[in-house]
Enzyme design. Structure first.
Site, mmCIF file in Angstrom:
data_model
loop_
_atom_site.group_PDB
_atom_site.id
_atom_site.type_symbol
_atom_site.label_atom_id
_atom_site.label_comp_id
_atom_site.label_asym_id
_atom_site.label_seq_id
_atom_site.Cartn_x
_atom_site.Cartn_y
_atom_site.Cartn_z
ATOM 1 N N LEU A 107 73.900 -22.021 44.377
ATOM 2 C CA LEU A 107 74.574 -23.152 44.919
ATOM 3 C C LEU A 107 74.378 -23.525 46.451
ATOM 4 O O LEU A 107 74.563 -22.475 47.240
ATOM 5 C CB LEU A 107 75.940 -23.291 44.708
ATOM 6 C CG LEU A 107 76.309 -23.084 43.158
ATOM 7 C CD1 LEU A 107 78.057 -23.265 43.067
ATOM 8 C CD2 LEU A 107 75.638 -23.987 42.356
ATOM 9 N N GLY A 152 73.370 -19.126 41.368
ATOM 10 C CA GLY A 152 73.043 -20.485 40.794
ATOM 11 C C GLY A 152 71.473 -20.217 40.359
ATOM 12 O O GLY A 152 71.145 -21.054 39.548
ATOM 13 N N ASN A 174 75.962 -12.794 42.518
ATOM 14 C CA ASN A 174 76.510 -11.893 43.670
ATOM 15 C C ASN A 174 78.072 -12.796 44.244
ATOM 16 O O ASN A 174 78.160 -12.603 45.167
ATOM 17 C CB ASN A 174 75.509 -11.845 44.978
ATOM 18 C CG ASN A 174 75.179 -13.432 45.599
ATOM 19 O OD1 ASN A 174 75.590 -14.367 44.729
ATOM 20 N ND2 ASN A 174 74.936 -13.200 46.692
ATOM 21 N N GLU A 175 78.553 -13.581 43.332
ATOM 22 C CA GLU A 175 79.562 -14.646 43.747
ATOM 23 C C GLU A 175 80.606 -13.778 44.370
ATOM 24 O O GLU A 175 81.177 -14.444 45.323
ATOM 25 C CB GLU A 175 80.011 -15.314 42.483
ATOM 26 C CG GLU A 175 79.162 -16.536 42.330
ATOM 27 C CD GLU A 175 77.884 -15.986 41.240
ATOM 28 O OE1 GLU A 175 77.743 -14.790 41.120
ATOM 29 O OE2 GLU A 175 77.356 -16.913 40.628
HETATM 30 N N1 CO8 Z 1 73.300 -22.544 50.311
HETATM 31 C C1 CO8 Z 1 72.959 -22.872 51.728
HETATM 32 N N2 CO8 Z 1 72.432 -22.612 52.644
HETATM 33 C C2 CO8 Z 1 71.525 -21.480 52.121
HETATM 34 C C3 CO8 Z 1 71.977 -20.704 51.195
HETATM 35 C C4 CO8 Z 1 72.686 -21.281 49.999
HETATM 36 N N3 CO8 Z 1 72.820 -20.690 49.001
HETATM 37 N N4 CO8 Z 1 70.979 -19.520 51.002
HETATM 38 C C5 CO8 Z 1 70.400 -19.673 52.404
HETATM 39 N N5 CO8 Z 1 70.860 -20.709 52.949
HETATM 40 C C6 CO8 Z 1 70.387 -20.975 54.324
HETATM 41 C C7 CO8 Z 1 70.326 -19.873 55.279
HETATM 42 O O1 CO8 Z 1 71.765 -20.001 56.000
HETATM 43 C C8 CO8 Z 1 69.519 -20.357 56.385
HETATM 44 O O2 CO8 Z 1 69.857 -21.322 57.070
HETATM 45 P P1 CO8 Z 1 69.313 -21.560 58.781
HETATM 46 O O3 CO8 Z 1 67.943 -21.570 58.637
HETATM 47 O O4 CO8 Z 1 69.966 -22.787 59.136
HETATM 48 O O5 CO8 Z 1 70.124 -20.449 59.407
HETATM 49 C C9 CO8 Z 1 68.319 -20.907 55.453
HETATM 50 O O6 CO8 Z 1 68.842 -21.106 54.254
HETATM 51 C C10 CO8 Z 1 67.228 -19.759 55.142
HETATM 52 O O7 CO8 Z 1 67.907 -18.333 54.832
HETATM 53 P P2 CO8 Z 1 67.453 -16.966 55.271
HETATM 54 O O8 CO8 Z 1 67.174 -17.073 56.488
HETATM 55 O O9 CO8 Z 1 68.668 -16.169 54.674
HETATM 56 O O10 CO8 Z 1 66.174 -16.735 54.292
HETATM 57 P P3 CO8 Z 1 65.626 -15.525 54.054
HETATM 58 O O11 CO8 Z 1 64.173 -15.794 53.286
HETATM 59 O O12 CO8 Z 1 65.729 -14.400 54.983
HETATM 60 O O13 CO8 Z 1 66.658 -15.059 52.663
HETATM 61 C C11 CO8 Z 1 67.677 -15.168 50.732
HETATM 62 C C12 CO8 Z 1 66.586 -15.714 51.608
HETATM 63 C C13 CO8 Z 1 67.640 -13.759 50.315
HETATM 64 C C14 CO8 Z 1 67.951 -16.357 49.564
HETATM 65 C C15 CO8 Z 1 68.958 -15.253 51.635
HETATM 66 O O14 CO8 Z 1 69.096 -16.486 52.249
HETATM 67 C C16 CO8 Z 1 70.587 -15.257 50.815
HETATM 68 O O15 CO8 Z 1 70.660 -14.138 50.651
HETATM 69 N N6 CO8 Z 1 70.978 -16.644 50.617
HETATM 70 C C17 CO8 Z 1 72.489 -16.230 49.865
HETATM 71 C C18 CO8 Z 1 72.459 -16.344 48.724
HETATM 72 C C19 CO8 Z 1 73.694 -16.426 47.932
HETATM 73 O O16 CO8 Z 1 74.569 -15.716 48.335
HETATM 74 N N7 CO8 Z 1 73.985 -17.287 46.827
HETATM 75 C C20 CO8 Z 1 75.179 -17.757 46.487
HETATM 76 C C21 CO8 Z 1 75.144 -19.305 46.395
HETATM 77 S S1 CO8 Z 1 76.847 -19.395 45.427
HETATM 78 C C22 CO8 Z 1 76.616 -19.633 43.934
HETATM 79 O O17 CO8 Z 1 75.321 -19.898 43.435
HETATM 80 C C23 CO8 Z 1 77.626 -19.619 43.066
HETATM 81 C C24 CO8 Z 1 77.595 -19.996 41.572
HETATM 82 C C25 CO8 Z 1 78.630 -19.986 40.747
HETATM 83 C C26 CO8 Z 1 79.974 -20.438 41.697
HETATM 84 C C27 CO8 Z 1 81.378 -20.174 41.217
HETATM 85 C C28 CO8 Z 1 82.471 -20.830 42.008
HETATM 86 C C29 CO8 Z 1 83.941 -20.567 41.267
#
Ligand code: CO8
Length: 298
Positions: A107, A152, A174-175
């Site tokens: 998400l 997501g 990883n929520e």
């Molecule tokens: N949402 C918004 N922005 C994001 C997300 C995300 N999920 N993931 C990364 N970004 C942003 C980063 O902050 C960064 O922004 P900026 O350039 O402005 O600093 C940009 O995207 C690029 O990210 P990275 O520099 O970290 O890129 P890498 O290539 O180094 O890494 C990864 C890529 C491994 C994907 C890393 O970005 C990461 O680990 N992201 C987080 C992923 C994550 O934790 N996702 C969980 C989202 S929550 C969800 O999906 C829950 C579903 C069910 C919800 C239930 C609720 C009750």
């Protein structure tokens, strides 16, 4: 946001999502910039190609940088799925990514930061609908996972029928690391693939599996070098399409019925939980810290 303005979003997205006719082969991209918060305009976020010979569409997720699932993006995906479902000549869809080393980072966390109650509710309903569409579609679905596939992202891949992944990436739920809990229907679709204990353990820890472990557990079906993922997905799709469509779809419906019944009876309660839980101050703090930690790792 009101239901009316969501109607407007859906209308705009609908105008943008153009599924090519059977005779067209070129990629089609979709314009909708003002509705999207991403670095990619919504016009570029979703591209669909259709190959007449194989009768397979490819849905390229290209919402840079990480295919974060925003409301507009989910709406576009949902509309595209609906259109492909209704295009009788189409028998399968491959979901692939146009983002470097990321299939989908889950998400778009911005959707959950200081949200308005109305948008939050519509966001979650739309996500539920998109998952249900993907999980139950008559189309054969293959996820071509060329990079990380998180939360997501795993929702999308686990709802598909077959998964091909590149090595040395992470996949899973990883929520808990964000202080939130994956919804039961997402947990169910992962549990269907890897079983109760592995799901419980990884869910509680927020553990992301390596591609290799995911293959061992059945969370993905093949691991091949990154530059061969899409080709492998196409080859596997061709093999799957040798099974008669209706028998394959009926078998899928049979196997997924319990999960779908559980989803339908619990979706309203799930929506309420999400809408009440996310705005809580403690959750907002954890989400903020998580976003900060993503930025500070640079
Ligand atoms: N949402 C918004 N922005 C994001 C997300 C995300 N999920 N993931 C990364 N970004 C942003 C980063 O902050 C960064 O922004 P900026 O350039 O402005 O600093 C940009 O995207 C690029 O990210 P990275 O520099 O970290 O890129 P890498 O290539 O180094 O890494 C990864 C890529 C491994 C994907 C890393 O970005 C990461 O680990 N992201 C987080 C992923 C994550 O934790 N996702 C969980 C989202 S929550 C969800 O999906 C829950 C579903 C069910 C919800 C239930 C609720 C009750």
């Amino acid at each position: 946001m009101t239901m009316r303005s969501f109607g407007l979003i859906r209308q705009c997205c609908n105008a943008l999502v153009r599924v090519p006719l059977a005779r067209e082969k070129s990629p089609v991209s979709l314009p909708i910039s003002h509705l999207s918060r991403s670095l990619t305009t919504a016009a570029e976020a979703l591209k669909i190609t259709y190959d007449e010979k194989s009768e397979v569409a490819t849905m390229h997720l290209c919402r840079k940088p990480v295919n974060g699932l925003s409301l507009e993006f989910i709406t576009q995906i949902s509309i595209a799925l609906e259109k492909l479902e209704n295009e009788r000549s189409c028998r399968g869809v491959i979901i692939s990514s146009g983002c470097d080393n990321v299939f989908c980072a889950g998400l778009d966390i911005n959707e959950m930061l200081r949200p308005t109650p109305e948008r939050l509710e519509i966001f979650w309903k739309t996500l539920q609908d998109m998952w249900l569409q993907l999980f139950t579609t008559r189309l054969m679905t293959v996820a071509a996972i060329t990079g990380h596939c998180i939360a997501g992202g795993c929702l999308i891949s686990s709802a598909c029928d077959h998964r091909v992944m590149a090595p040395n990436f992470k996949i899973g739920l990883n929520e808990v690391k964000l202080g939130i809990v994956a919804p039961f229907w997402l947990v169910d679709s992962v549990k269907n693939l890897i079983g109760y204990r592995q799901t419980e353990w990884s869910l509680m820890k927020g553990h992301l599996f390596s591609s290799e472990d995911a293959l061992r557990l059945g969370l993905v079906d093949k691991v091949v070098p990154q530059d061969q993922v899409v080709l492998q997905a196409e080859a596997d799709m061709a093999e799957w399409l040798q099974v008669p469509d209706s028998a394959r779809h009926l078998s899928k419906t049979l196997m997924r019925r319990d999960t779908v019944v559980r989803f339908r009876s619990g979706r309203e309660a799930d929506l309420k939980t999400f809408v009440n839980y996310i705005p809580k101050e403690s959750i907002q703090k954890t989400l903020h810290s998580y976003v900060e930690s993503l930025k500070s790792k640079k």
